[in-house]
Design an enzyme around this catalytic site. Structure first.
Site, PDB file in Angstrom:
ATOM      1  N   LEU A 125      10.980 -40.476 -51.790  1.00  0.00           N
ATOM      2  CA  LEU A 125      12.369 -40.110 -51.500  1.00  0.00           C
ATOM      3  C   LEU A 125      12.744 -40.574 -50.083  1.00  0.00           C
ATOM      4  O   LEU A 125      13.748 -41.249 -49.890  1.00  0.00           O
ATOM      5  CB  LEU A 125      12.533 -38.586 -51.638  1.00  0.00           C
ATOM      6  N   GLY A 339     -10.124 -19.806 -27.332  1.00  0.00           N
ATOM      7  CA  GLY A 339     -10.106 -20.239 -25.936  1.00  0.00           C
ATOM      8  C   GLY A 339     -10.312 -21.747 -25.828  1.00  0.00           C
ATOM      9  O   GLY A 339      -9.840 -22.513 -26.677  1.00  0.00           O
ATOM     10  N   GLU A 363       8.935 -31.724 -47.098  1.00  0.00           N
ATOM     11  CA  GLU A 363       9.401 -30.979 -48.285  1.00  0.00           C
ATOM     12  C   GLU A 363      10.402 -29.877 -47.934  1.00  0.00           C
ATOM     13  O   GLU A 363      10.303 -28.743 -48.407  1.00  0.00           O
ATOM     14  CB  GLU A 363       8.201 -30.410 -49.058  1.00  0.00           C
TER      15      GLU A 363
HETATM   16  C1  LIG Z   1       2.691 -35.872 -43.366  1.00  0.00           C
HETATM   17  C2  LIG Z   1       3.987 -36.134 -44.065  1.00  0.00           C
HETATM   18  C3  LIG Z   1       3.987 -36.413 -45.427  1.00  0.00           C
HETATM   19  C4  LIG Z   1       5.173 -36.703 -46.087  1.00  0.00           C
HETATM   20  N1  LIG Z   1       5.153 -37.016 -47.437  1.00  0.00           N
HETATM   21  C5  LIG Z   1       6.304 -37.385 -48.055  1.00  0.00           C
HETATM   22  C6  LIG Z   1       6.285 -37.826 -49.424  1.00  0.00           C
HETATM   23  O1  LIG Z   1       5.231 -37.827 -50.084  1.00  0.00           O
HETATM   24  N2  LIG Z   1       7.447 -38.246 -49.981  1.00  0.00           N
HETATM   25  C7  LIG Z   1       8.626 -38.264 -49.294  1.00  0.00           C
HETATM   26  O2  LIG Z   1       9.640 -38.670 -49.863  1.00  0.00           O
HETATM   27  N3  LIG Z   1       8.684 -37.849 -47.987  1.00  0.00           N
HETATM   28  C8  LIG Z   1       7.553 -37.412 -47.361  1.00  0.00           C
HETATM   29  N4  LIG Z   1       7.578 -37.017 -46.047  1.00  0.00           N
HETATM   30  C9  LIG Z   1       8.846 -37.071 -45.320  1.00  0.00           C
HETATM   31  C10 LIG Z   1       9.465 -35.702 -45.125  1.00  0.00           C
HETATM   32  O3  LIG Z   1       9.892 -35.179 -46.339  1.00  0.00           O
HETATM   33  C11 LIG Z   1      10.596 -35.845 -44.088  1.00  0.00           C
HETATM   34  O4  LIG Z   1       9.960 -36.053 -42.846  1.00  0.00           O
HETATM   35  C12 LIG Z   1      11.490 -34.609 -44.048  1.00  0.00           C
HETATM   36  O5  LIG Z   1      12.332 -34.572 -45.174  1.00  0.00           O
HETATM   37  C13 LIG Z   1      12.373 -34.574 -42.782  1.00  0.00           C
HETATM   38  O6  LIG Z   1      13.066 -35.782 -42.645  1.00  0.00           O
HETATM   39  P1  LIG Z   1      12.999 -36.602 -41.285  1.00  0.00           P
HETATM   40  O7  LIG Z   1      11.600 -36.681 -40.827  1.00  0.00           O
HETATM   41  O8  LIG Z   1      13.747 -37.852 -41.496  1.00  0.00           O
HETATM   42  O9  LIG Z   1      13.759 -35.681 -40.234  1.00  0.00           O
HETATM   43  P2  LIG Z   1      15.352 -35.601 -40.065  1.00  0.00           P
HETATM   44  O10 LIG Z   1      16.008 -35.330 -41.360  1.00  0.00           O
HETATM   45  O11 LIG Z   1      15.809 -36.752 -39.263  1.00  0.00           O
HETATM   46  O12 LIG Z   1      15.457 -34.282 -39.171  1.00  0.00           O
HETATM   47  C14 LIG Z   1      15.055 -34.256 -37.793  1.00  0.00           C
HETATM   48  C15 LIG Z   1      15.197 -32.823 -37.284  1.00  0.00           C
HETATM   49  O13 LIG Z   1      16.554 -32.395 -37.393  1.00  0.00           O
HETATM   50  C16 LIG Z   1      16.622 -31.214 -38.175  1.00  0.00           C
HETATM   51  N5  LIG Z   1      17.829 -31.254 -38.996  1.00  0.00           N
HETATM   52  C17 LIG Z   1      18.221 -32.225 -39.841  1.00  0.00           C
HETATM   53  N6  LIG Z   1      19.373 -31.884 -40.445  1.00  0.00           N
HETATM   54  C18 LIG Z   1      19.713 -30.653 -39.968  1.00  0.00           C
HETATM   55  C19 LIG Z   1      20.773 -29.739 -40.214  1.00  0.00           C
HETATM   56  N7  LIG Z   1      21.746 -30.007 -41.094  1.00  0.00           N
HETATM   57  N8  LIG Z   1      20.804 -28.586 -39.533  1.00  0.00           N
HETATM   58  C20 LIG Z   1      19.810 -28.271 -38.643  1.00  0.00           C
HETATM   59  N9  LIG Z   1      18.766 -29.087 -38.385  1.00  0.00           N
HETATM   60  C21 LIG Z   1      18.713 -30.250 -39.034  1.00  0.00           C
HETATM   61  C22 LIG Z   1      15.370 -31.223 -39.042  1.00  0.00           C
HETATM   62  O14 LIG Z   1      15.018 -29.920 -39.467  1.00  0.00           O
HETATM   63  C23 LIG Z   1      14.374 -31.817 -38.082  1.00  0.00           C
HETATM   64  O15 LIG Z   1      13.899 -30.802 -37.229  1.00  0.00           O
HETATM   65  C24 LIG Z   1       6.398 -36.695 -45.362  1.00  0.00           C
HETATM   66  C25 LIG Z   1       6.398 -36.376 -43.990  1.00  0.00           C
HETATM   67  C26 LIG Z   1       5.214 -36.098 -43.354  1.00  0.00           C
HETATM   68  C27 LIG Z   1       5.233 -35.770 -41.891  1.00  0.00           C
END
Ligand SMILES: Cc1cc2nc3c(=O)[nH]c(=O)nc-3n(C[C@H](O)[C@H](O)[C@H](O)COP(=O)(O)OP(=O)(O)OC[C@H]3O[C@@H](n4cnc5c(N)ncnc54)[C@H](O)[C@@H]3O)c2cc1C
Length: 402
Positions: A125, A339, A363
């Protein structure tokens, strides 16, 4: 209300625990340090029936209920998060997505191999410019005769360099926003598909995370999952199952923190007594115990709703939000209790802390889930029945009784 685990739950706990403790725990520090994903663990999980445990017998699965999936997730993450991630992605996001939304032909074609681990599932996704904001996806799918041509890049995909069968989300109609996203089953072997691994992660270092590119990737039209435009709903329903396993895994991580801290607090002495006799140390452990019990109740209730075939988006989001924030706090306190020793990989708690952080992001980040729960409370969000629901348990097709 029945809090007693069934014979099946006990069996799953024993199998998952023995595998994780005997076969993985002795090597996990080394694998984590080296960033090494051991493919043999996946094969073993397949042999032990863990990769298809809650898929119907009819498709070669174990025919067990959804709480069994929680129990296995809990036990695997008690040893290392990378093991639980396999269940989250392979079963929660990919296999159950196909079970819920697939045609009979798609289910018969993909689920038997997924159930045994002959094929490994993943979920694509997230993109470089689209995480929480799913409508910002840039991947496209254009119909061309009996095929769709997919273009785009997916990143931060768990098992990207390992899996064979990917659920991929792309726009078939960008103007329709959420309603223009469609879901596809993409095989690694389709022309135009390539993947790579991400290195330098903070946690889940013994797991594989990567990216994949779709360059004029030709996907048979028969691999459209659900109908055109149903992709957003499909992605969100897959997340109901993925989040469930993440919440259960976080519960197992808190359990691991309790065990490590009780052991250490009994051995380590300051001011003439074991540190466990200091009340401020007792408080940190007491918080972990409170949270592990609360998490289990939230997770098992979400599983009970799944067994009944009922919508559980709210309950699963609540369980995932609570359990992942609690496990991050538990891991931070577990390092505190250890610690300076907790600050090195001589003890597992620093790995627990690094691993627990990811689950607060993926997720459904902490913020996104918090917003969801606030919206439910205020009546700003309501769940309507989906066109296809996840089959409840016992599964009807195989005649098995619960
Ligand atoms: C180890 C790992 C495994 C993963 N595995 C998968 C996978 O198998 N498949 C897949 O599709 N994805 C996967 N992901 C991706 C993961 O789902 C995304 O990182 C997640 O959806 C957040 O998106 P982003 O990192 O782009 O952060 P962003 O969406 O850019 O958000 C950045 C920050 O802003 C905050 N934020 C964003 N919008 C708002 C809002 N409206 N109000 C308040 N705060 C907000 C978020 O909470 C976050 O703190 C994985 C990520 C990691 C780290």
């Amino acid at each position: 209300m029945d809090f007693a685990p069934s014979e099946d739950h006990r069996m799953v706990r024993r199998i998952a625990r023995e595998f994780a403790e005997k076969e993985v725990a002795p090597h996990i520090r080394e694998h984590d340090e080296a960033g090494y994903f051991d493919r043999r663990y996946l094969d073993r999980m397949g042999e032990l029936g863990l990769l298809g445990l809650c898929l119907p017998d009819k498709y070669g699965g174990g025919g067990l209920d959804y709480i069994s999936l929680a129990v296995a997730s809990e036990e695997l993450e008690r040893v290392d998060t990378s093991l639980r991630v396999v269940l989250s992605v392979h079963i929660g996001l990919a296999s159950l997505g196909i079970l819920q939304w697939g045609t009979e032909e798609q289910k018969s074609r993909y689920l038997p191999d997924l159930a045994t681990g002959k094929r490994v599932g993943a979920f694509g996704l997230t993109e470089p410019n689209a995480g929480s904001d799913v409508a910002a996806l840039e991947a496209t799918a254009v119909r061309d005769g009996g095929e769709y041509v997919l273009n785009g890049e997916k990143t931060w995909i768990s098992l990207a360099d390992v899996a064979d069968t990917f659920l991929v989300f792309a726009y078939t109609d960008k103007k329709a926003r959420h309603r223009g996203i469609s879901a596809f089953i993409v095989e690694r072997g389709f022309p135009g598909f390539s993947s790579s691994s991400i290195h330098g992660k903070m946690g889940v270092r013994a797991g594989n995370t990567g990216s994949f590119v779709l360059q004029d990737c030709r996907v048979p039209a028969s691999n459209l999952l659900g109908e055109e435009g149903e992709g957003f709903k499909i992605a969100m329903s897959c997340l109901d199952n993925g989040r469930f396993t993440v919440a259960a895994g976080a519960t197992g991580l808190i359990q691991a923190c309790i065990e490590a801290c009780v052991r250490y607090a009994t051995e380590r002495r300051t001011f003439g007594v074991p540190i466990g006799e200091h009340q401020l140390v007792q408080r940190m452990i007491a918080h972990m115990v409170r949270d592990v019990e609360a998490c289990r109740l939230l997770v098992y209730r979400a599983g009970w709703l799944k067994n009944r075939g009922e919508r559980n988006t709210r309950e699963t989001a609540l369980a995932k939000w609570y359990a992942t924030t609690a496990s991050f706090e538990a891991a931070a306190n577990a390092v505190q209790i250890h610690g300076a020793y907790g600050y090195s990989n001589e003890y597992p708690v620093e790995r627990f802390l690094r691993n627990s952080k990811g689950a607060v992001i993926y997720e459904g980040s902490r913020e996104i889930l918090e917003i969801m729960i606030g919206q439910y409370a205020l009546g700003l969000r309501q769940d309507r029945p989906l066109r296809r629901s996840l089959p409840g348990w016992p599964f009807e097709e195989d005649g098995r009784q619960g």
